[in-house]
Design a protein around this motif. Structure first.
Motif, short mmCIF file in Angstrom:
data_model
loop_
_atom_site.label_atom_id
_atom_site.label_comp_id
_atom_site.label_asym_id
_atom_site.label_seq_id
_atom_site.Cartn_x
_atom_site.Cartn_y
_atom_site.Cartn_z
N MET B 150 0.82 -1.21 0.00
CA MET B 150 0.00 0.00 0.00
C MET B 150 0.85 1.26 0.00
SD MET B 150 -3.29 -0.85 2.31
CE MET B 150 -2.35 -1.44 3.67
N GLY B 151 2.16 1.09 -0.04
CA GLY B 151 3.01 2.26 -0.21
C GLY B 151 3.61 2.80 1.06
N ASN C 66 3.21 -2.99 -9.04
CA ASN C 66 3.42 -2.02 -7.94
C ASN C 66 4.85 -2.09 -7.40
OD1 ASN C 66 3.42 -4.30 -6.31
ND2 ASN C 66 1.75 -3.61 -4.99
N ARG C 92 2.74 2.82 -5.15
CA ARG C 92 1.87 1.86 -4.47
C ARG C 92 0.67 2.53 -3.83
NH1 ARG C 92 7.05 -0.94 -1.70
NH2 ARG C 92 7.92 -1.82 -3.61
N ARG C 93 0.84 3.79 -3.44
CA ARG C 93 -0.29 4.50 -2.84
C ARG C 93 -1.37 4.77 -3.88
NH1 ARG C 93 3.31 8.46 1.14
NH2 ARG C 93 4.34 6.69 2.11
N GLU C 94 -0.98 4.66 -5.15
CA GLU C 94 -1.96 4.91 -6.22
C GLU C 94 -2.53 3.62 -6.79
OE1 GLU C 94 0.28 7.28 -8.94
OE2 GLU C 94 0.70 8.78 -7.40
N THR C 116 -5.71 3.32 5.89
CA THR C 116 -4.25 3.26 5.83
C THR C 116 -3.66 4.21 4.77
OG1 THR C 116 -4.29 0.96 6.54
CG2 THR C 116 -2.26 1.74 5.53
N VAL C 117 -4.12 4.04 3.53
CA VAL C 117 -3.54 4.88 2.47
C VAL C 117 -3.95 6.35 2.63
CG1 VAL C 117 -3.32 5.25 -0.01
CG2 VAL C 117 -3.25 2.93 0.92
N LEU C 120 -1.58 7.79 4.87
CA LEU C 120 -0.25 7.94 4.30
C LEU C 120 -0.16 9.16 3.39
CD1 LEU C 120 0.68 4.26 3.32
CD2 LEU C 120 1.69 5.63 5.14
N ARG C 165 -10.11 -1.55 2.03
CA ARG C 165 -8.85 -0.87 2.32
C ARG C 165 -8.11 -0.54 1.02
NH1 ARG C 165 -4.24 -3.71 6.03
NH2 ARG C 165 -4.19 -5.10 4.24
N ALA C 169 -8.32 5.04 -1.19
CA ALA C 169 -7.94 6.31 -1.81
C ALA C 169 -8.40 6.36 -3.27
CB ALA C 169 -6.44 6.53 -1.70
#
Lengths: 244, 252, 396
Positions: B150-151, C66, C92-94, C116-117, C120, C165, C169
């Protein structure tokens, strides 16, 4: 730690050979092999005393721990009680425990063995308890399914399967006890502490005995550890001992 | 009645050793004369002096050992490298007698607070290092994979996922270290640091009651450390983790 | 339901295409490539399933998107830009990420897990909370689970939270690695159906890894069959794959029952049903018997005034002068026109009857489905030509 010790010793020996002196004892050099060789008889009884302390206390701790483990196995509410009690005893520094027993059992080997047993009890009980708790459900089910009574299940399935973990506990207990038993000297019980303290620190910080006593203690621990690794392999042929 | 003698003497024996403890407790609270000379010994102020020294050495050593071993163990565990070293150091730590370490210190490096603190710290390091390593490795790989996926950066993975989940194991190591440290700082008295070991090893000066008094206070000190650390562990352990373990126990 | 509207989120983060360009991965120390010269073009908004036997490199291929596995050579573009142009964390956040082990953080609440994201990337509290609420609604979990911990949820609920999850985002692309692999068969089917319904709303680009060809056929708009070494054996729609396997490997992997598997791609409404001999209560039985004489179904179906099935009429029912109100047997199973044919077949087989009334959305009987109808259909050319359009996939 052991490596440092050996290097230290090696350097010491080289220096000694270089100087060629025979009065290393008088000069209180780091290590005086000739003294050790000349007085080797003096080391025999402390080593034997140490062995008695370790073996007797591990055996006593083991027996009591197994009784407690079997007792609490069928009565889960006992587990936190036993863990809590043995945990408190484990927390008390051995040297304090030796002397807390002083008014009850006096000074001597007996006192030291009782105190050391209480330590072993905690370590072995914890392991035996988790060993018994981690038996695969399938093994229990098939045992019950084949008509085993509770007692048969315990002796034929649960204890054998928990054995590796129990022996792992015995191994940790034994190695720790070899180290802790050096303090038995303060309970008037002899052992390697006699070499380290009475014949070392107290004898004008006689370095040879301090080094040699440390070496004996560590060697004894390693020897017991090796021996118990072998037992571990032997006791659980179905799984490789993942010993380090 | 000869048969009555056993129980009767047993009953009488209880007050006898309770008497020793009573004397020890008296030693703690009130001053008296030393065994040989007319020096004043015992009493709260002397006990407090010894206790304060031992606490200072112990707390400093525990903080130092944690400061050294925790980051190292956490980093090795996070990277998954050095397993052999981490476990071997833990095993070696158990095999080293505290008495031998202090005696070697006296023989080769010298006495004094600094040296004793260093020796005590050394004995605190192995359990913390090993448990930190094991605790980090035990964290559910799925959670770590998801965190990365998830980064989260590596530091975020450590701080937000691995470290909180490793709390019980890490604190187990700190508690074992604390037991080692209190025990070793006690015998620091043979290296010239006046800790409670001074009482325990000084029967000639303090008498049996002084020895027992020392043992009582050391035991209480160790229990106090244990209670405090257990409370710290409880505070730091995330609630979700407690629930997860309870759930696992029920289904087991 | 309003929450679901915005959850679709097409306006903010439209789905992005994923393009593999000649991607090769060789792990350090390995003798062979895990993935070899893989080129794939996954259009935005589609589910692309990577399927193949274990060791075929499907997970490796997915993980390169990713960058949880780094590419050895070649390139992957997400939404037209190379994945190597962003830092792994940024990338990875995307991209949403769902794995078989679920990997919920046991020490954080459901709400914290989902957030979580957003945490972040620094969303504010209000926005995060609203999004969590919206997502819980989307995955049909009650709002009060937000403050619970993963250990307090069932496996199926945890997996739903895992999906929420990943969606938090609103990423244009999602990676799903055997997401339903650890769930029992009954719940797995339910989760698959739920997820397809969800996807119809959110229209993400999804890379979905599985080793289960049935799951691949059910979930995929397109399926990439990989063979050992990550080599692409065939990249096609499920129908094409079943109809026209590229080679023996694919044919073998798809299985001998691929004709049956095609039923998973069709709905009851896609085939010609038998006409139902309808009867109404109070009707003259002679009339009904006459109707039956010419019918393919040997029994008459009693329906109410809205043509909703009440039951099958037996010979004894028809022995009277008029049709009774209560027939001997129930009409079950009653099939829906929108049912997937494969499910309809399994209902028929389980029910021992060889016939089942089919109803439309209002519940009115529109025909009868029988085993004969299905077997005739499988034998006919129609089964081979008819193509189920990916965009109108069954929502069972």
């Amino acid at each position: 730690m052991l490596a440092t010790l050996t290097t230290l010793l090696a350097q010491v020996q080289i220096r000694e050979a270089g100087s060629g002196a025979t009065t290393c004892q008088g000069k209180n050099e780091a290590f005086c092999p000739s003294y050790v060789i000349d007085n080797i008889d003096d080391y025999v009884s402390p080593v034997l005393e140490h062995l008695v302390l370790v073996l007797a206390s591990v055996l006593a701790g083991f027996l009591v721990a197994m009784v407690l483990a079997v007792l609490s196995h069928g009565r889960r509410w006992l587990i936190p009680v036993f863990i809590g009690t043995t945990g408190v005893l484990y927390t008390i520094p051995s040297i304090a425990l030796f002397l807390l027993l002083l008014p009850i059992t006096g000074r001597g080997t007996e006192t030291a063995i009782i105190a050391l047993s209480l330590y072993n009890l905690q370590i072995i009980y914890r392991n035996a308890n988790s060993g018994l708790a981690n038996i695969p459900r399938s093994a229990l089910d098939s045992g019950t399914g084949m008509g085993m009574t509770k007692r048969q299940l315990l002796w034929k399935v649960e204890l054998p399967l928990a054995l590796p973990e129990i022996i792992a506990g015995v191994r940790i207990a034994t190695v720790s006890t070899v180290a802790i038993a050096t303090l038995a000297i303060f309970a008037g019980a002899g052992g390697l502490g006699e070499i380290l303290y009475n014949e070392g620190v107290q004898r004008g910080v006689f370095k040879t005995n301090i080094v040699f006593g440390s070496l004996l203690a560590v060697s004894l621990a390693i020897a017991f550890d090796g021996l118990l690794i072998l037992v571990q392999r032997f006791a659980a042929p179905w799984r490789r001992a993942r010993a380090l | 009645m000869a048969e009555g003698e056993g129980p009767v003497s047993a009953v009488l024996a209880i007050p006898a050793f309770l008497g020793s403890f009573g004397g020890a407790i008296d030693f703690i609270f009130s001053q008296r004369e030393s065994v040989q000379a007319g020096e004043p010994i015992g009493g709260l102020s002397q006990i407090w002096d010894l206790l304060a020294t031992q606490m200072a050495v112990s707390i400093l050593a525990l903080v130092l050992a944690t400061a050294i071993a925790l980051p190292l163990g956490v980093w090795l565990g996070h990277r998954g490298v050095g397993e052999f070293a981490a476990v071997a150091i833990g095993n070696a730590g158990r095999a080293i007698p505290e008495l031998a370490l202090i005696a070697l210190m006296v023989a080769f490096i010298g006495t004094g607070v600094l040296n004793v603190t260093i020796a005590v710290t050394i004995l605190g390091i192995p359990p913390i290092l090993t448990n930190a390593f094991v605790g980090m490795r035990q964290v559910d790989r799925g959670a770590v994979d998801a965190a990365r996926g998830m980064g989260m950066t590596e530091l975020e993975v450590i701080r937000r996922v691995e470290l909180p989940l490793a709390v019980p194991t890490i604190m187990g190591g700190v508690r074992t270290a604390s037991v080692n440290i209190i025990a070793t700082s006690t015998i620091g008295s043979i290296a010239g640091v006046k800790t409670l070991g001074d009482l325990i090893l000084g029967q000639a000066t303090y008498g049996t009651e002084g020895v027992i008094a020392g043992a009582i206070v050391v035991a209480l000190l160790a229990l106090a450390f244990e209670l405090i650390l257990a409370a710290v562990q409880k505070t730091l352990t995330p609630r979700g983790l407690v629930l997860q373990r309870a759930a696992a126990r029920v289904s087991a | 339901m309003t929450g679901q509207e915005s959850a679709a989120g097409g306006s903010e983060h439209a789905a992005a295409s994923v393009v593999f360009r000649d991607v090769t991965k060789r792990y350090r120390g390995a003798e062979a490539d895990a993935v070899e010269h893989l080129s794939l073009d996954v259009p935005a908004g589609e589910i692309c399933v990577l399927v193949g036997p274990s060791g075929c490199g499907k997970t490796t291929a997915m993980r390169m998107v990713n960058r949880t596995v780094e590419i050895t050579s070649g390139d992957i573009e997400v939404g037209g830009t190379s994945v190597t142009e962003r830092s792994p964390a940024q990338l990875r956040r995307e991209i949403g990420y769902v794995i078989q082990q679920i990997g919920l953080f046991p020490h954080r609440t459901i709400a914290q897990n989902i957030a979580t994201v957003p945490a972040l990337i620094g969303w504010d509290r209000e926005r995060t909370r609203a999004r969590v609420r919206e997502l819980l609604e989307l995955i049909s979990l009650p709002a009060d689970v937000a403050d619970r911990y993963p250990a307090q949820l069932s496996g199926g609920q945890q997996q739903r939270v895992g999906v929420a999850r990943a969606l938090a985002a609103d990423p244009p692309v999602m990676l799903m690695d055997e997401p339903f692999g650890a769930i029992d068969p009954i719940n797995r089917e339910r989760l698959q159906n739920e997820f397809l319904r969800l996807q119809a709303e959110i229209r993400k680009t999804i890379l979905f890894v599985t080793h289960d060809i049935d799951e691949a056929i059910k979930m995929g708009d397109r399926i990439a069959v990989l063979r050992e070494g990550g080599r692409l054996a065939q990249f096609a729609t499920p129908a094409e794959l079943l109809m026209d396997p590229a080679d023996d490997f694919v044919e073998d992997f798809v299985g001998a029952d691929r004709a049956l598997k095609r039923l998973a791609l069709m709905r009851v409404s896609d085939i010609d049903l038998w006409e139902a001999p309808l009867a109404f209560a109070g009707q003259d039985t002679a009339e009904v018997r006459a109707k039956l004489a010419g019918a393919e179904v040997p029994w008459a179906l009693l329906v109410d005034s809205d043509r909703r099935p009440i039951g099958w009429l037996s010979d004894r029912d028809l022995a009277a002068a008029t049709v009774p109100h209560r027939p001997d047997s129930s009409p079950d199973p009653v099939l829906d026109r929108d049912d997937v044919l494969r499910d309809a077949l399994s209902d028929l087989l389980q029910s021992q009857t060889h016939y089942a009334p089919v109803v439309d959305a209002s519940g009115a009987a529109v025909g009868v489905l029988s085993l004969d109808v299905i077997s005739d259909f499988l034998a006919s050319d129609q089964a081979k030509v008819e193509e189920h359009p990916a965009t109108a996939r069954p929502h069972d």
